[in-house]
Design an enzyme around this catalytic site. Structure first.
Site, PDB file in Angstrom:
ATOM      1  N   SER A  13       0.842  -1.191   0.000  1.00 43.02           N
ATOM      2  CA  SER A  13       0.000   0.000   0.000  1.00 43.02           C
ATOM      3  C   SER A  13       0.879   1.243   0.000  1.00 43.02           C
ATOM      4  O   SER A  13       1.679   1.458   0.916  1.00 43.02           O
ATOM      5  CB  SER A  13      -0.891   0.015   1.244  1.00 43.02           C
ATOM      6  OG  SER A  13      -1.463   1.300   1.378  1.00 43.02           O
ATOM      7  N   HIS A  38      -1.514  -1.302  -4.009  1.00 41.74           N
ATOM      8  CA  HIS A  38      -2.784  -0.932  -3.394  1.00 41.74           C
ATOM      9  C   HIS A  38      -2.752   0.569  -3.160  1.00 41.74           C
ATOM     10  O   HIS A  38      -1.815   1.092  -2.566  1.00 41.74           O
ATOM     11  CB  HIS A  38      -2.922  -1.692  -2.072  1.00 41.74           C
ATOM     12  CG  HIS A  38      -4.178  -1.431  -1.316  1.00 41.74           C
ATOM     13  ND1 HIS A  38      -5.344  -2.134  -1.550  1.00 41.74           N
ATOM     14  CD2 HIS A  38      -4.459  -0.557  -0.320  1.00 41.74           C
ATOM     15  CE1 HIS A  38      -6.281  -1.709  -0.710  1.00 41.74           C
ATOM     16  NE2 HIS A  38      -5.772  -0.741   0.044  1.00 41.74           N
ATOM     17  N   ASP A  40      -4.856   3.796  -1.615  1.00 40.57           N
ATOM     18  CA  ASP A  40      -5.923   4.144  -0.682  1.00 40.57           C
ATOM     19  C   ASP A  40      -6.455   5.541  -0.948  1.00 40.57           C
ATOM     20  O   ASP A  40      -5.798   6.533  -0.640  1.00 40.57           O
ATOM     21  CB  ASP A  40      -5.385   4.068   0.752  1.00 40.57           C
ATOM     22  CG  ASP A  40      -5.141   2.633   1.174  1.00 40.57           C
ATOM     23  OD1 ASP A  40      -6.106   1.848   1.164  1.00 40.57           O
ATOM     24  OD2 ASP A  40      -3.995   2.291   1.503  1.00 40.57           O
ATOM     25  N   MET A  42      -8.989   8.417  -0.021  1.00 34.01           N
ATOM     26  CA  MET A  42      -9.792   8.824   1.147  1.00 34.01           C
ATOM     27  C   MET A  42     -10.298  10.250   0.952  1.00 34.01           C
ATOM     28  O   MET A  42      -9.526  11.130   0.549  1.00 34.01           O
ATOM     29  CB  MET A  42      -8.939   8.781   2.410  1.00 34.01           C
ATOM     30  CG  MET A  42      -8.273   7.441   2.650  1.00 34.01           C
ATOM     31  SD  MET A  42      -7.373   7.493   4.188  1.00 34.01           S
ATOM     32  CE  MET A  42      -6.550   5.906   4.143  1.00 34.01           C
ATOM     33  N   HIS A  71      -8.551   1.290  -3.617  1.00 36.96           N
ATOM     34  CA  HIS A  71      -9.441   1.153  -2.461  1.00 36.96           C
ATOM     35  C   HIS A  71     -10.152   2.489  -2.240  1.00 36.96           C
ATOM     36  O   HIS A  71      -9.547   3.451  -1.767  1.00 36.96           O
ATOM     37  CB  HIS A  71      -8.589   0.755  -1.238  1.00 36.96           C
ATOM     38  CG  HIS A  71      -9.377   0.518  -0.010  1.00 36.96           C
ATOM     39  ND1 HIS A  71      -8.776   0.288   1.220  1.00 36.96           N
ATOM     40  CD2 HIS A  71     -10.715   0.442   0.214  1.00 36.96           C
ATOM     41  CE1 HIS A  71      -9.716   0.105   2.130  1.00 36.96           C
ATOM     42  NE2 HIS A  71     -10.895   0.199   1.552  1.00 36.96           N
ATOM     43  N   MET A  73     -12.199   4.679  -0.350  1.00 33.30           N
ATOM     44  CA  MET A  73     -12.796   5.017   0.947  1.00 33.30           C
ATOM     45  C   MET A  73     -13.441   6.385   0.801  1.00 33.30           C
ATOM     46  O   MET A  73     -12.980   7.390   1.353  1.00 33.30           O
ATOM     47  CB  MET A  73     -11.720   4.997   2.036  1.00 33.30           C
ATOM     48  CG  MET A  73     -11.300   3.574   2.404  1.00 33.30           C
ATOM     49  SD  MET A  73      -9.800   3.526   3.381  1.00 33.30           S
ATOM     50  CE  MET A  73      -8.581   3.565   2.072  1.00 33.30           C
ATOM     51  N   MET A 142     -11.573  -5.845   5.807  1.00 27.63           N
ATOM     52  CA  MET A 142     -10.678  -4.925   6.523  1.00 27.63           C
ATOM     53  C   MET A 142     -10.244  -5.549   7.850  1.00 27.63           C
ATOM     54  O   MET A 142     -11.065  -6.019   8.633  1.00 27.63           O
ATOM     55  CB  MET A 142     -11.387  -3.593   6.807  1.00 27.63           C
ATOM     56  CG  MET A 142     -11.771  -2.766   5.593  1.00 27.63           C
ATOM     57  SD  MET A 142     -10.378  -2.302   4.542  1.00 27.63           S
ATOM     58  CE  MET A 142      -9.361  -1.353   5.671  1.00 27.63           C
ATOM     59  N   GLY A 147      -8.912   4.151   7.259  1.00 28.67           N
ATOM     60  CA  GLY A 147      -8.554   5.555   7.451  1.00 28.67           C
ATOM     61  C   GLY A 147      -7.069   5.800   7.643  1.00 28.67           C
ATOM     62  O   GLY A 147      -6.565   6.836   7.230  1.00 28.67           O
ATOM     63  N   GLY A 150      -0.744   1.542   9.640  1.00 26.49           N
ATOM     64  CA  GLY A 150      -0.008   1.345  10.887  1.00 26.49           C
ATOM     65  C   GLY A 150      -0.850   0.943  12.085  1.00 26.49           C
ATOM     66  O   GLY A 150      -0.377   1.015  13.221  1.00 26.49           O
ATOM     67  N   ASP A 180      -6.946  -6.389   4.227  1.00 29.18           N
ATOM     68  CA  ASP A 180      -6.353  -5.046   4.230  1.00 29.18           C
ATOM     69  C   ASP A 180      -6.316  -4.489   5.644  1.00 29.18           C
ATOM     70  O   ASP A 180      -7.359  -4.266   6.249  1.00 29.18           O
ATOM     71  CB  ASP A 180      -7.167  -4.123   3.309  1.00 29.18           C
ATOM     72  CG  ASP A 180      -6.568  -2.725   3.220  1.00 29.18           C
ATOM     73  OD1 ASP A 180      -5.444  -2.521   3.719  1.00 29.18           O
ATOM     74  OD2 ASP A 180      -7.236  -1.847   2.650  1.00 29.18           O
ATOM     75  N   GLY A 181      -5.104  -4.253   6.134  1.00 29.72           N
ATOM     76  CA  GLY A 181      -4.929  -3.600   7.425  1.00 29.72           C
ATOM     77  C   GLY A 181      -4.292  -4.517   8.457  1.00 29.72           C
ATOM     78  O   GLY A 181      -4.754  -5.630   8.686  1.00 29.72           O
ATOM     79  N   GLY A 202       1.076  -2.275   4.132  1.00 32.14           N
ATOM     80  CA  GLY A 202       1.553  -0.900   4.089  1.00 32.14           C
ATOM     81  C   GLY A 202       2.780  -0.703   4.954  1.00 32.14           C
ATOM     82  O   GLY A 202       3.918  -0.776   4.488  1.00 32.14           O
TER      83      GLY A 202
HETATM   84  C1  DX5 Z   1      -6.342   1.627   5.874  1.00 32.95           C
HETATM   85  C2  DX5 Z   1      -5.955   1.302   4.480  1.00 32.95           C
HETATM   86  C3  DX5 Z   1      -4.858   0.339   4.342  1.00 32.95           C
HETATM   87  C4  DX5 Z   1      -3.539   0.796   4.890  1.00 32.95           C
HETATM   88  C5  DX5 Z   1      -2.863  -0.445   5.363  1.00 32.95           C
HETATM   89  O1  DX5 Z   1      -7.446   2.445   5.799  1.00 32.95           O
HETATM   90  O2  DX5 Z   1      -7.070   0.789   3.787  1.00 32.95           O
HETATM   91  O3  DX5 Z   1      -4.703  -0.072   2.987  1.00 32.95           O
HETATM   92  O4  DX5 Z   1      -2.717   1.436   3.957  1.00 32.95           O
HETATM   93  O5  DX5 Z   1      -1.771  -0.103   6.120  1.00 32.95           O
HETATM   94  P1  DX5 Z   1      -1.112  -1.142   7.119  1.00 32.95           P
HETATM   95  O6  DX5 Z   1      -0.685  -2.320   6.290  1.00 32.95           O
HETATM   96  O7  DX5 Z   1       0.019  -0.377   7.710  1.00 32.95           O
HETATM   97  O8  DX5 Z   1      -2.162  -1.542   8.116  1.00 32.95           O
HETATM   98 ZN    ZN Z   2      -6.618   0.018   1.788  1.00 32.44          ZN
END
Ligand code: DX5
Ligand code: ZN
Length: 228
Positions: A13, A38, A40, A42, A71, A73, A142, A147, A150, A180-181, A202
């Site tokens: 990500s 990936h 993200d 937002m 993705h 969001m 998820m 959002g 980390g 994801d996450g 990520g």
């Molecule tokens: C969170 C995102 C993820 C995020 C994952 O809202 O959808 O894709 O980048 O990050 P890590 O792998 O650090 O949880």
């Molecule tokens: Zn994501």
């Protein structure tokens, strides 16, 4: 016994990468064996954070030929599907909690020649996607509240993945099951055992202990075993 999931894929990500040098991040991830990226998106409304839009997707597309997993969001994905398809998205993943007629939007995505996906936030039961499953190419579960990168993996996600794999098996279609996450070498192994085959990672790639290349190789090792 779980049905054999599709090819196992690692999708770094870019939210966790250095935005001032995304080209280097893309190159490092490719050297480490990334299968996709990936991205993200937002809007500061569907989730509290704001990230980027189609212009950045287009810029990344210029730097890689790997699939781009977008993705969304955002509150009204239907307004932007065409733009993200045009920008070079391979899979457009909409949240089931977002606004719109998702069945119709999945069809819009198909007509745009992209792969439709649906994502579920941690509190959303899987039942909500059952009527759509036969139309999808990807189901994203998820592992954290959307959002921010980390965050820590929510342990109940594993059971949800197992249930999702069973639903996919029952649908008779080959749908990628994405997690994801919160993916680390430990949780990636757990998610693999539960039937996930697409791993968004990520901070464990771009903020992990080693280089992105080494981090990806470690993740690859942790998804090597499990049900085939
Ligand atoms: C969170 C995102 C993820 C995020 C994952 O809202 O959808 O894709 O980048 O990050 P890590 O792998 O650090 O949880
Ligand atoms: Zn994501």
């Amino acid at each position: 016994m779980l049905s054999p999931p599709g090819r196992r894929m690692l999708a770094p990500s870019l939210l966790s990468a250095d935005f001032s040098d995304l080209a280097s991040a893309v190159r490092a991830a490719e050297r480490g064996g990334a299968d996709a990226f990936h991205l993200d998106v937002m809007d500061g409304h569907f989730v509290p954070n704001i990230s980027f839009g189609p212009a950045l997707v287009k810029a990344v597309r210029r730097r890689t030929t790997l699939p781009l997993d977008i993705h969304l969001m955002i509150s009204e994905p239907g307004r932007y599907l065409a733009e993200f398809a045009k920008a070079g998205g391979t899979t457009l993943v909409m949240h089931i909690e977002s606004q719109g007629d998702h069945k119709a939007l999945v069809k819009v995505a198909r007509d745009l020649k992209v792969r439709p996906g649906i994502a579920l936030s941690p509190d959303t039961p899987l039942e909500s996607v059952v009527p759509l499953l036969s139309e999808l190419d990807e189901l994203t579960v998820m592992g954290v509240y959307p959002g921010f990168s980390g965050q820590q993996y929510i342990p109940s996600t594993t059971g949800k993945l197992r249930q999702a794999r069973r639903l996919i098996q029952d649908s008779g279609r080959s749908v990628d099951l994405s997690i994801d996450g919160g993916i680390t070498v430990e949780t990636a192994r757990e998610a693999t055992m539960a039937g996930a085959n697409f791993f968004v990672c990520g901070s464990s790639v771009f903020g992990g202990p080693g280089s992105p290349e080494d981090n990806l190789r470690a993740l690859r090792g942790s998804i090597a075993d499990g049900p085939r």
